[in-house]
Design an enzyme around this catalytic site. Sequence first.
Site: not given
Lengths: 245, 598
Positions: B406-408, B268
């Site tokens: 993406y990445e949460g 993140r």
Amino acid sequence: MKILVCITHVPDTTSKISFTENNTKFDISGVQFIIGPYDDYALARAVELKETHSASVTVLNVGGAETEPTIRKALAIGADEAIRINAEPTDSFFVAKQIADVAKDGGYDLILMGRESIDFNGGQVHGMVGELLDLPSVSPVMQLDIEGNTAKISREIEGGKESLEIGLPFVAGCQEPIAEWKIPNMRGIMSARTKPLNVIEPSDNEKKTALESFELPAEKNAVKMVDPDNVSELVDLLKNEAKVI
Amino acid sequence: MDAVEKKEAIKGGEFLIRESEAGEIFIPEEFSEEQKMMAQATQDFIDHEVTPVIERLEKGEYELGEHLLKKAGELGLLGISIPEAYGGLGMNFNTSLLIADILGSAGSFSTTYGAHTGIGTLPILYYGTEEQKQKYLPKLASGEWVGCYCLTEPDAGSDANSGKSRAVLSEDGKHYILNGQKMWISNAGYADCLIVFAKIDDDARLSAFILERTWDGITMNDEEIKLGIKGSSTRQVFFNDVKVPVENLLSARENGFKIAVNILNIGRIKLGAGGIGGMKEVIDLSTQYAIDRKQFGISISKFGAIKHKLATMAIKTFATESLNYRAGQNIDDKIAALIADGMEENEAKLKGIAQFAIECSISKVHGSEVLSYCVDEGVQVYGGMGFSEDAPMARAFRDARITRIYEGTNEINRMLMIDMLLKRAMKGELDLMGPAMAVQKELTSIPDFSNQEDNELFAAEKKVLNNLKKAGLMVAGAAAQKLMEKLSHEQEILMNLADILIEIYAAESTILRAEKLIQLKGEEASQRQVDMAKIYLHDAVSIVQNAGKEAIYAFAEGDEMRVMLMGLKRFTKIDPMNLKEARRRVADHLIENKGYAF
């Protein structure tokens, strides 16, 4: 084999060029400095020869302490050690004299540098170094291979290419495609700080030129677009406005 | 407490209740000569290797991505975070952020790089056994092998733990037999090493495995046709009775979800940093285009509306940059302190990063949203040309979109940051209650009308920041008190609270950076940065005001609502300044330097 590579510390080609002190001093604020692009090719070839001919590479720069990041970059690219001659590189002769004074006792087999710097573009230093050391000098060298004590060189000449052989030692002003341009790798960057960088004082201060002032080229005028069907307008503009025909 | 101790003692999320000092934060202007050289070498790699082939990459020559990874490996760019013992460089966290930042301008390749060096490599680095590390890390560091990370499934995206992939131990106990399907797998087309998450038998939680591409039973779909980052390889991956040697279980059984979460924390903040390179590229291009483009007989860069856009892009970018490297250094300091206390290096790294998980989420959301803002306004500055595939803005616009997903997703990250903050408060790790109660008390007391002149630098701005923190504590505290466990179901309110938290962190990081810059370079040389910090603070105040109001309207009523709205008004007071002129000064600096030069 011992190779000396002389590098310049020059403004990046995209830098904004301006002058101060009544147009007598180049304004370095906000300017990023790089290894002279032609010198960079000379260095790249030296590093290649280091691998193929187990050469040792010494990099040399004439400049103040502010040039050290540029010198460290040369070490990161692969030079083994560096010499900085602690003086402002005021003109070609002064620089050539400093290089020659270092090189005369260094026992170098090759003295490489760019064909010219990209700030003052004098293109004279390699010739002068050759003369001062009583060595042959060749420029612009675009290919350089070493076999024993002989170098095979190819260089650009008016309208063609010249291939020649030359005995070591000699001085070469280099340009692409003499080597593949190198980006320093991360490990090289990390090891650069541990390589020796020797600072020596200049041997003398003799200069052959004096600077009066700098001047920027005139701003380019806007381009006028002429319709391809309108040849008469083009002729009229070339004749009456540009006054070239 | 001396400065070093103070730095080491900083806790994640603590910025909300603590007045930070400029001396405590790291600013990108402090990078060493060596780090700057690494950044420049990375930029040279992009200019000489990536940019010349980017069009071909975009048109579907995916194998170029693999080729570029190998070149990046030769330069050492894949081993920045890997210890020297495994063929890497063992650089600190902030250096890895710097490299991610620069590579952010490499379009699709930025994702290829991030997926390989981050989620594709780090699970083995942090959770692998010595044998696993010896076997895989040198190959991943050199680029001989490409890594990928297989977590998402068709029915398990944000809810990653609900995946259906299953592993069953073979009768002889030597293998796990793995079956399942994964999707949106970056680098799948050329990955040699796959980190795969699956549940063993009927476990409640995921486990993680290291797979090799050559093993039987691994198949892939064709490349996905995507909205953006078209040059990055993205495929579905199928596992059909794949025999995974038991020694390729990564970490302990059922530890996979923890691995996924911890690795994503790192991903993140890297993504947040990765936005910066893209933002600067867009600002440089937009500025140059605005200078060259003439309408009504003059360069459009002379128009106020365009200056406003250019300046705002730069100001937001300056803020993203400030908060990222501040958080990155906090992580490095924490890791160093934990190691000094005797903790094993990998554990210290994971703990250090987890400590700042809130800041990692802030970085991801802020970075991706500022990038989105920049590409959107970049298209606008380009006008009609911005809509054409012949100009670079269209691709930048498309490529940026994925970063909010993406990445949460940004929604998941917003919820996470508030969830983590409240959990830490409940566990007693962060004293939110004390300061929140103090704010409540202040609400019913007579406001401080004193307007004494304080000559200290940024005194007024720091007062505003303190008040913003009070506003945040007031709204978050009241929401938590009133809604209790129901708060987690009130996602709209969580989004409001997250917006407040993000803006406080970003504004504070920006003001402190400007203050530190003045300490380093003097006021004269830092004027534009001061302008940027002050403008950002004004914008942050507006966001906090609006988000706070929305939240209060949603959960309070009657007198309680009135008191809180009055408090919010009091805590979001800021002295007027001529924002138009300040933005023009920032824009003029951009125009004069033909791009982002701060």
